[in-house]
Design an enzyme around this catalytic site. Structure first.
Site: not given
Ligand code: ITT
Length: 221
Positions: A8, A10, A13, A70, A154-156, A176, A182
């Protein structure tokens, strides 16, 4: 010690994946060690296919077993969007804040009960040209009316976990990493990693005489 490349680019991630793989007797290698590794086109409509493409490409380039993730957010009201386009929902190169902003705008006026969503994460493990397998983790929740919290990425900040009534960004990494999409996928992936990177014999030289594309061994490429 056997090695596994995390496929990755990112960094958020990557940080989570490395933490979630803790405890495995394996040396985790970052893609930063391979600056020439080409980007993989994520043209597909499925998380699985994208994960396999990334793992295969990185394993092929580095010559080592690789793991790719992904992932993304699917909302009920938008028929699964942003889905596989999660990272570029507000356009190529969009920031997390721009993506969240677009999502909240598109859901404006919808009540809490119509803001259902899920995070999905598909993990692929391979030792090119062999695909060890793919596994998936999901978590259901709902989209907040405004971003809240300072942890995660991100969308957290807009994803509320119903059991806690708080966003992932409010809950922080400890919770989390116990319950996320994940975390669930990587718990299942550990078996694949043991099979592929820890117990597997050293890689045999590839047969270049057949003229066959080795990547065709993977059904979805
Ligand atoms: P690589 O392809 O290099 O791995 P990427 O960021 O493009 O990096 P994805 O295509 O899998 O990776 O997109 C993942 C996007 O989904 C990510 O950018 C976030 O916007 C979102 N996402 C995934 N997991 C998330 C999580 O745990 N928390 C918040 N947002 C997440």
């Amino acid at each position: 010690m056997k090695e596994l490349v995390i496929a990755t680019k990112n960094p958020d991630k990557k940080r989570e994946i490395i933490r979630l793989l803790g405890g495995l007797r394996i040396k985790v290698i970052s893609l930063d060690r391979y600056p020439g590794c080409p980007d993989v086109k994520e043209g597909s409509r499925s998380f699985r296919e994208n994960a396999v493409r990334k793992a295969m490409a990185v394993s092929r380039f580095t010559g080592k077993p690789a793991l790719a993730d992904d992932s993304g957010l699917e909302t009920d009201a938008l028929n699964g969007r942003p889905g596989v386009r999660s990272s570029r929902f507000a356009g190529r190169g969009a920031t997390y804040a721009q993506n969240n902003c677009k999502l909240l705008r598109m859901l404006a006026g919808r009540k809490a009960e119509h803001r259902g969503a899920q995070f999905r994460c598909v993990v692929a493990v391979c030792d090119y040209p062999r695909l060890a397998g793919t596994v998936e983790g999901r978590i259901r929740g709902r989209i907040a009316f405004a971003p809240k919290g300072r942890y995660g990425f991100g969308y957290d900040p807009v994803f509320i976990v119903p059991r806690y009534g708080k966003t992932f960004a409010q809950l922080g990494p400890k919770i989390k990493h116990r319950i996320s999409h994940r975390a669930r996928a990587l718990r299942k992936a550990k078996k694949l990693i043991v099979k592929t990177a820890i117990k597997a014999p050293s890689r045999l030289p590839q047969d270049k005489s057949s003229g066959k594309s080795l990547i065709s061994l993977c059904p979805c490429l």
